[in-house]
Scaffold this motif. Structure first.
Motif, PDB file in Angstrom:
ATOM      1  N   LEU A 275       0.818  -1.117  -0.048  1.00 10.17           N
ATOM      2  CA  LEU A 275       0.002  -0.094   0.197  1.00 10.17           C
ATOM      3  C   LEU A 275       0.769   1.356  -0.177  1.00 10.17           C
ATOM      4  O   LEU A 275       0.550   2.277  -0.858  1.00 10.17           O
ATOM      5  N   ALA A 276       1.882   1.293   0.912  1.00  4.54           N
ATOM      6  CA  ALA A 276       2.801   2.479   0.868  1.00  4.54           C
ATOM      7  C   ALA A 276       3.342   2.744  -0.658  1.00  4.54           C
ATOM      8  O   ALA A 276       3.248   3.904  -0.912  1.00  4.54           O
ATOM      9  N   ASP A 277       3.873   1.750  -1.141  1.00  6.87           N
ATOM     10  CA  ASP A 277       4.244   2.070  -2.683  1.00  6.87           C
ATOM     11  C   ASP A 277       3.443   2.777  -3.473  1.00  6.87           C
ATOM     12  O   ASP A 277       3.517   3.533  -4.188  1.00  6.87           O
ATOM     13  N   PHE A 278       2.331   2.135  -3.334  1.00  3.13           N
ATOM     14  CA  PHE A 278       1.094   2.637  -4.300  1.00  3.13           C
ATOM     15  C   PHE A 278       0.577   3.941  -3.785  1.00  3.13           C
ATOM     16  O   PHE A 278       0.544   4.709  -4.754  1.00  3.13           O
ATOM     17  N   LEU A 279       0.648   4.243  -2.684  1.00  4.48           N
ATOM     18  CA  LEU A 279       0.396   5.813  -2.349  1.00  4.48           C
ATOM     19  C   LEU A 279       1.351   6.843  -2.677  1.00  4.48           C
ATOM     20  O   LEU A 279       1.116   7.890  -3.363  1.00  4.48           O
ATOM     21  N   PHE A 280       2.883   6.171  -2.785  1.00  6.56           N
ATOM     22  CA  PHE A 280       3.834   7.232  -3.136  1.00  6.56           C
ATOM     23  C   PHE A 280       3.809   7.476  -4.633  1.00  6.56           C
ATOM     24  O   PHE A 280       4.542   8.423  -5.096  1.00  6.56           O
ATOM     25  N   LYS A 281       3.325   6.563  -5.563  1.00  3.09           N
ATOM     26  CA  LYS A 281       3.306   6.684  -6.749  1.00  3.09           C
ATOM     27  C   LYS A 281       2.136   7.439  -7.511  1.00  3.09           C
ATOM     28  O   LYS A 281       2.167   7.734  -8.546  1.00  3.09           O
ATOM     29  N   VAL A 282       1.294   8.233  -6.506  1.00  2.00           N
ATOM     30  CA  VAL A 282       0.379   9.026  -6.893  1.00  2.00           C
ATOM     31  C   VAL A 282       0.922  10.372  -7.654  1.00  2.00           C
ATOM     32  O   VAL A 282       1.694  10.853  -7.098  1.00  2.00           O
ATOM     33  N   ARG A 283       0.520  10.759  -8.684  1.00  2.00           N
ATOM     34  CA  ARG A 283       0.999  11.806  -9.325  1.00  2.00           C
ATOM     35  C   ARG A 283      -0.369  12.789 -10.080  1.00  2.00           C
ATOM     36  O   ARG A 283      -1.434  12.102 -10.440  1.00  2.00           O
ATOM     37  N   PRO A 284      -0.190  14.116 -10.021  1.00  2.00           N
ATOM     38  CA  PRO A 284      -1.267  14.735 -10.334  1.00  2.00           C
ATOM     39  C   PRO A 284      -1.239  14.849 -11.985  1.00  2.00           C
ATOM     40  O   PRO A 284      -0.300  14.369 -12.593  1.00  2.00           O
ATOM     41  N   SER A 285      -2.484  14.996 -12.702  1.00  2.00           N
ATOM     42  CA  SER A 285      -2.492  15.159 -14.107  1.00  2.00           C
ATOM     43  C   SER A 285      -3.658  15.953 -14.484  1.00  2.00           C
ATOM     44  O   SER A 285      -4.746  16.138 -13.605  1.00  2.00           O
ATOM     45  N   PRO A 286      -4.080  16.615 -15.581  1.00  2.00           N
ATOM     46  CA  PRO A 286      -5.079  17.277 -15.785  1.00  2.00           C
ATOM     47  C   PRO A 286      -6.562  16.685 -15.673  1.00  2.00           C
ATOM     48  O   PRO A 286      -7.390  17.290 -15.267  1.00  2.00           O
ATOM     49  N   GLY A 287      -6.493  15.448 -15.738  1.00  2.00           N
ATOM     50  CA  GLY A 287      -7.940  14.645 -15.700  1.00  2.00           C
ATOM     51  C   GLY A 287      -7.952  14.048 -14.267  1.00  2.00           C
ATOM     52  O   GLY A 287      -9.269  13.849 -13.948  1.00  2.00           O
ATOM     53  N   SER A 288      -7.224  14.204 -13.330  1.00  2.00           N
ATOM     54  CA  SER A 288      -7.168  13.725 -11.978  1.00  2.00           C
ATOM     55  C   SER A 288      -7.693  14.799 -10.954  1.00  2.00           C
ATOM     56  O   SER A 288      -6.874  15.420 -10.326  1.00  2.00           O
ATOM     57  N   VAL A 289      -8.767  14.901 -10.994  1.00  2.00           N
ATOM     58  CA  VAL A 289      -9.201  16.141 -10.078  1.00  2.00           C
ATOM     59  C   VAL A 289      -8.998  15.933  -8.726  1.00  2.00           C
ATOM     60  O   VAL A 289      -8.375  16.932  -7.982  1.00  2.00           O
ATOM     61  N   PHE A 290      -9.429  14.742  -8.097  1.00  2.00           N
ATOM     62  CA  PHE A 290      -9.098  14.655  -6.643  1.00  2.00           C
ATOM     63  C   PHE A 290      -7.667  14.575  -6.331  1.00  2.00           C
ATOM     64  O   PHE A 290      -7.233  15.292  -5.470  1.00  2.00           O
ATOM     65  N   THR A 291      -6.860  14.085  -7.151  1.00  2.00           N
ATOM     66  CA  THR A 291      -5.297  13.946  -6.963  1.00  2.00           C
ATOM     67  C   THR A 291      -4.621  15.388  -6.835  1.00  2.00           C
ATOM     68  O   THR A 291      -3.858  15.681  -6.246  1.00  2.00           O
ATOM     69  N   ASN A 292      -5.251  15.953  -7.888  1.00  2.00           N
ATOM     70  CA  ASN A 292      -4.795  17.529  -7.977  1.00  2.00           C
ATOM     71  C   ASN A 292      -4.975  18.342  -6.611  1.00  2.00           C
ATOM     72  O   ASN A 292      -4.266  18.948  -6.437  1.00  2.00           O
ATOM     73  N   MET A 293      -6.242  17.966  -6.244  1.00  2.00           N
ATOM     74  CA  MET A 293      -6.786  18.806  -4.948  1.00  2.00           C
ATOM     75  C   MET A 293      -5.902  18.431  -3.941  1.00  2.00           C
ATOM     76  O   MET A 293      -5.279  18.956  -2.966  1.00  2.00           O
ATOM     77  N   PHE A 294      -5.617  16.979  -3.920  1.00  2.00           N
ATOM     78  CA  PHE A 294      -4.748  16.513  -2.646  1.00  2.00           C
ATOM     79  C   PHE A 294      -3.165  16.981  -2.864  1.00  2.00           C
ATOM     80  O   PHE A 294      -2.706  17.520  -2.031  1.00  2.00           O
ATOM     81  N   TRP A 295      -2.691  17.105  -3.984  1.00  2.00           N
ATOM     82  CA  TRP A 295      -1.399  17.762  -4.208  1.00  2.00           C
ATOM     83  C   TRP A 295      -1.178  19.060  -3.671  1.00  2.00           C
ATOM     84  O   TRP A 295      -0.417  19.470  -3.056  1.00  2.00           O
ATOM     85  N   GLU A 296      -2.107  19.860  -4.168  1.00  2.46           N
ATOM     86  CA  GLU A 296      -2.130  21.445  -3.832  1.00  2.46           C
ATOM     87  C   GLU A 296      -2.369  21.421  -2.004  1.00  2.46           C
ATOM     88  O   GLU A 296      -1.814  22.417  -1.781  1.00  2.46           O
TER      89      GLU A 296
END
Length: 828
Positions: free
Chosen positions: A311-332
C-alpha cells in the motif's frame, strides 16, 4: 434527479470494469450550513488528505484483486465520488452512482431500472448522519451499502436499513468498552464533549446510560456546534476549566475538536485526562506541537490496524494530471501550492511541478505503518470480491467466473457473510451486518524525538466472555500532565457496605450522601448506587449487609389471642348445648312448643356450627383450611339466618291465623318450613361450591409488613366470591329484620318478633363494623377480627333469642303455661 445532474457536475475517480463498485468518501469537510435551495452547489472547504488515502486504498485493493486469482475472467471497476461528509452531497453523489449509466453525465435518457444500475454495491460513508440518509435511500432498492467508518448504533435496525453492512463495529461495543475503561480506573465522575450529529448523539447517550449502570455519571455534557463562534468555544472551555471532573470523553472528529482544543492548549489545561473515541484517537491533525501539553496521555479506542503490504508504494506513486481532479486537490493541499494546469491557478501563488516528493512531507496520508480506517476500506472491497466470487460461481485454480451473468444489487448482499483474509483475520458479518467488535487501546505518548506516538497499551474484544473483554498493560500507560499515578475523578467519597448513594438535590448523581439501606434491603459492597432487596421470605440484619430468614407469623392456638378466641368459641358451643338440653327437657312446655321446637333445635345446631367454624381460622393456613373456613362460615350463618327467617314468618302467620277464616299458617306448615330452609341454604352451598371450584382462597406468605415478619394468611384469589357469600347472608338478614320489625307490635304473647328484631340489630352492628375493621387490621389481626365478628354475632343471636325463654323456663315457670295464650301454635 435530472436537476442534480444538470446543476451539479460532481468530479469523480473512475475506472471501467465488468462489475463497478461505487465509493463515497469525505474528501472535503466542514460544509457550510447555508440554506440548501439547490440553486448553487453546497460549499465544502478543507481537503482531507486522510480521506484521500482511504480512496487510494480502495483503488489499490481493486487493482490487487484484478491481478489475483480471486475473480478470474472478471475485472472490477470503480466509481468514486466526494460525499463532503454531508447529507445533501452524499445523497446527490449516491444518486449519480446508481441512477445513470457510467459516463453519461449529460444523458437525456430516462432513468434506467435499478436492476441494470452499473453500481450494484457502494462502499461508504464515513460519518453516521449522511450514512443514515444514503442507507435509507438505497434500502428500498436493496443496493448494499458497506460502510468503513459509520459506527452509529442506530444503523443496526434492519427494518429501516435492510441493505446496510459495515466493516467497523457498532458504537454499542465501543461504548461498552469505554465504560469498562473508565470504570477500570474508578473514574466515576466524567464529562463528555460531542457534536451535532448522530454519531455523537447516539454514542454519548449510550455512554451515559451504560456508565450509570456501572455506578458512574456524567458531570457535564457540552455540544460543539458545526460552526462554533469564539464565545461558544470559550463557554465550553470555561466548563472544562472549572469542573471537578478531570476526565473528559469526546465523541467527535479531529476537525470538530480542533477549535476547542486550540483554546484548551492556549489556557494550558493540563489537568484533564482525555478519553478519545475511535473517530479521533489516531488523528494526526491533533499531534501538532501546540497540543502536546494537553493531549499527551490521551487514552482511547481504535479499530484494529495492520500493515497492508504494497500500500505504501502504491500511495507514493500517485501523481497529479489534468484529468485527475481529486489527485490534483490532494497535491495542492499537501504541498500548499497550485498546479500550473489547474483551472483556478493563480499566477501569484506558489506553483507545483507535480514531481514533489510525498515522502518529504509528514502527513496522515503517508502514515501507513499501521492503518485502521484504510484497513476497513480494504476489508470492504475484499468482502465484495468474495461475495462476487461465490455469486459468479468462480472455480478453483484460475477457472474463469461466469462473466456473462448480470449482477443484481440484492444478489451481492446474500453472499456477504464471512471469509478469512490474507492476514488471517476472519471478516464476519452477523445477521445485522455487524463485524466482530475488536479494538486496540491507544495511548498518546511523547517519543524521544518530541513527536506524539500512538502506542497500543491494551485491547478490547466485544465477543469475548465477560471479564475477559478488556486487556490492559497498566505499566506502559503514560498519564496526562506527566502524572505518575492514575488521575482521580470523583465527586464524593465511597459509601461503605450497608449504605447506598443518595444524590444531593440539584447536583449530579455522583455527588451523593451515604444513607443506610432501608429495612429489608442490603448492600454488601462499597459505592452501591442502590440497596438490594432481600429475597422473598428474607430480611436484612441490623447492619444491612446480609439477609436473614424472616419470622413467620399467624394466629396460633398457643398464643394468648388464639387461646382467648378458642375459649370464647368453646364457651359459645357449651352455652348452646346447655340451652339445647334445657329445651329438650322442657320440650312439652307451652313456651317451647310456641316457639316451634323443631326449628329451635335446628337453629341451636346452626349456632353451634357458627361457633365451631371459627376454630378453622386458627392455626397455620393450608389449602384445606383456607377453603373450609369461608365455606363453613357462609353455610353455617345462612342456615342460622334461614331458621330465624322461618321463625319470623311463623310469628307473622300465627298472628294472622287468629283472624276468622284465616288458614295462612296451614299453608306454611312444617314441610314447607323445612323446604324453605333447605332452599335458602342450597343457594349458599352453590355459591360456595362455585367459588371454591373456580378461584378458591390459597395459602399466602405476605411479606409486605416491616420488621422481617412473614404473615401467613389465606389470600382471596377472587375477592368478589367472599363478598357474594357475605352479601347473601346480609340479604337474608335484612329480609329477616324487615319481617321481624313488622311484627314487633304484636301482642305480648307473640313477643318473638321483638327478640328477632333486636338480635338482627346486633347482627348488623357487628358485621357492618367488621368490614372497615377487617380491611384495616394488620397481619394476623385480620383473622382475629373475622373470628371476633363470627363469635360476637353468634353470641348475639344465641342470647337475644334464647336467653329470655330460658329465663322463663328456669326462673318463671308460672309464666310457662298455656293459660292466656290465644294464638294457635304448631303442636311441636
Amino acid at each position: 434527479i435530472f436537476f442534480f445532474i444538470y446543476y451539479f457536475n460532481p468530479p469523480m475517480l473512475e475506472a471501467d470494469g465488468d462489475v463497478v463498485i461505487g465509493g463515497l468518501f469525505p474528501m472535503h469537510y466542514m460544509v457550510s450550513e447555508s440554506d440548501q435551495t439547490y440553486a448553487s452547489k453546497p460549499q465544502a472547504s478543507e481537503f482531507d488528505v486522510r480521506a484521500f488515502r482511504w480512496v487510494q486504498t480502495m483503488v489499490f485493493a481493486i487493482e490487487e484483486i484484478n491481478n489475483s486469482s480471486l475473480l478470474p475472467g472478471v475485472r472490477l471497476g470503480y466509481r468514486i465520488l466526494d460525499s463532503c461528509d454531508h447529507v445533501h452531497t452524499g445523497l446527490r453523489s449516491v444518486m449519480s452512482l446508481v441512477s445513470f449509466s457510467l459516463g453519461q453525465d449529460n444523458s437525456s435518457e430516462v432513468l434506467q431500472c435499478v436492476d441494470s444500475a452499473p453500481v450494484p454495491v457502494v462502499i461508504g460513508l464515513a460519518s453516521s448522519t449522511p450514512t443514515r440518509s444514503v442507507a435509507h435511500a438505497l434500502g428500498p432498492f436493496r443496493i448494499p451499502l458497506v460502510s468503513y467508518f459509520a459506527t452509529c448504533t442506530c444503523l443496526t435496525d434492519k427494518q429501516v436499513y435492510p441493505s446496510f453492512l459495515r466493516t467497523v463495529p457498532s458504537d454499542l461495543f465501543q461504548v461498552q468498552g469505554l465504560v469498562q475503561l473508565v470504570t477500570h480506573f474508578d473514574w466515576r465522575w466524567v464529562g463528555t464533549i460531542g457534536t451535532e450529529d448522530d454519531y455523537s448523539n447516539y454514542g454519548i447517550q449510550a455512554f451515559a446510560e451504560h456508565l450509570q449502570t456501572w455506578g458512574g455519571c456524567v458531570a457535564f455534557h457540552r455540544t460543539i456546534p458545526k460552526e462554533p463562534t469564539e464565545a461558544q468555544i470559550n463557554a465550553i472551555a470555561d466548563i472544562l476549566e472549572t469542573s471537578t471532573a478531570h476526565v473528559v470523553v469526546a465523541f467527535a472528529t479531529e476537525g470538530q475538536l480542533y477549535s476547542l482544543l486550540t483554546e484548551i492548549a492556549r489556557r494550558n489545561l493540563t489537568h484533564l485526562q482525555w478519553v478519545a473515541s475511535e473517530a479521533w484517537v489516531t488523528a494526526g491533525l491533533l499531534t501538532a506541537p501546540e497540543f502536546h501539553s494537553v493531549l499527551t496521555g490521551t487514552l482511547g479506542f481504535s479499530f484494529r490496524g495492520t500493515m497492508i503490504p504494497g500500500l505504501a508504494d502504491f500511495l507514493f506513486k500517485v501523481r497529479p494530471s489534468p484529468g485527475s481532479v481529486f489527485t490534483n486537490m490532494f497535491w495542492e493541499e499537501l504541498f500548499r501550492c497550485k498546479l500550473s494546469f489547474a483551472s483556478n491557478a493563480d499566477p501569484q501563488s506558489k506553483l507545483c511541478t507535480g514531481n514533489e516528493d510525498i515522502k518529504a512531507v509528514r502527513s496522515s496520508y503517508s502514515e501507513v505503518s499501521r492503518v485502521r480506517i484504510s484497513y476497513n476500506v480494504y476489508k470492504a472491497v475484499y468482502a465484495i470480491a468474495h461475495a462476487l466470487h461465490q455469486l459468479l460461481k468462480c472455480g478453483p485454480k484460475d477457472q474463469a467466473c461466469n462473466n456473462t451473468m448480470t449482477v443484481k444489487p440484492w444478489q451481492v448482499k446474500k453472499p456477504l457473510l464471512n471469509f478469512t483474509n490474507q492476514f488471517g483475520e476472519k471478516v464476519y458479518f452477523d445477521s445485522n451486518g455487524e463485524p466482530v467488535p475488536l479494538y486496540d487501546i491507544i495511548n498518546w505518548q511523547k517519543s524521544s524525538n518530541g513527536q506524539i506516538q500512538f502506542e497500543k497499551v491494551g485491547s478490547y474484544d466485544g465477543s469475548a466472555p465477560y471479564g475477559q473483554q478488556l486487556q490492559m498493560d497498566l505499566d506502559s500507560i503514560k498519564w496526562s500532565g506527566g502524572q505518575s499515578q492514575v488521575p482521580l475523578s470523583l465527586c464524593s467519597a465511597s459509601c461503605p457496605a450497608g449504605t447506598r448513594q443518595a444524590s444531593r438535590p440539584g447536583q449530579a448523581l455522583c455527588c451523593f450522601d451515604c444513607l443506610p439501606c432501608a429495612d429489608g434491603e442490603i448492600s454488601n459492597n462499597t459505592d452501591a448506587t442502590e440497596c438490594t432487596k432481600c429475597p422473598l421470605y428474607y430480611w436484612s440484619d441490623k447492619d444491612r449487609v446480609t439477609c436473614v430468614a424472616g419470622v413467620e407469623e399467624f394466629l396460633d392456638f398457643q398464643e394468648t389471642m388464639g387461646i382467648i378466641l378458642v375459649i370464647l368459641a368453646l364457651l359459645g358451643v357449651t352455652v348452646a348445648m346447655a340451652i339445647t338440653v334445657i329445651f329438650f327437657f322442657y320440650k312439652s312446655t307451652p313456651i317451647v312448643k310456641a316457639n316451634n321446637s323443631e326449628i329451635s333445635f335446628l337453629l341451636l345446631l346452626s349456632i353451634k356450627l357458627c361457633f365451631l367454624c371459627s376454630l378453622v381460622f386458627i392455626g397455620r393456613p393450608s389449602a384445606w383450611s383456607c377453603r373450609a373456613r369461608q365455606a363453613a362460615f357462609g353455610i353455617s350463618f345462612v342456615l342460622c339466618i334461614s331458621c330465624i327467617l322461618v321463625k319470623t314468618i311463623v310469628v307473622l302467620l300465627a298472628f294472622r291465623s287468629t283472624l276468622p277464616g284465616s288458614n295462612a299458617l296451614k299453608l306454611f306448615g312444617p314441610l314447607q318450613q323445612r323446604a324453605f330452609i333447605l332452599c335458602c341454604t342450597a343457594v349458599q352451598v352453590i355459591l360456595c361450591a362455585s367459588w371454591l371450584a373456580l378461584a378458591p382462597p390459597v395459602p399466602f406468605k405476605n411479606t409486605s409488613y416491616q420488621g422481617g415478619r412473614i404473615v401467613l394468611e389465606c389470600k382471596d384469589v377472587w375477592p368478589i366470591g367472599f363478598y357474594l357469600v357475605l352479601g347473601y347472608i346480609g340479604l337474608l338478614s335484612a329480609l329477616c329484620f324487615v319481617l321481624a320489625f313488622l311484627g314487633r307490635k304484636l301482642p305480648d304473647t307473640f313477643n318473638e318478633g321483638k327478640l328477632i328484631t333486636f338480635s338482627m340489630l346486633i347482627f348488623f352492628a357487628v358485621w357492618i363494623s367488621f368490614i372497615p375493621a377487617h380491611n384495616s387490621s394488620p397481619g394476623k389481626y385480620t383473622v382475629a377480627v373475622e373470628m371476633f365478628a363470627i363469635l360476637a354475632s353468634s353470641f348475639g343471636l344465641l342470647f337475644c333469642i334464647f336467653a329470655p325463654k330460658c329465663y322463663i323456663i328456669l326462673f318463671r315457670p308460672e309464666q310457662n303455661i298455656r293459660k292466656g295464650m290465644t294464638g294457635k301454635y304448631p303442636n311441636k
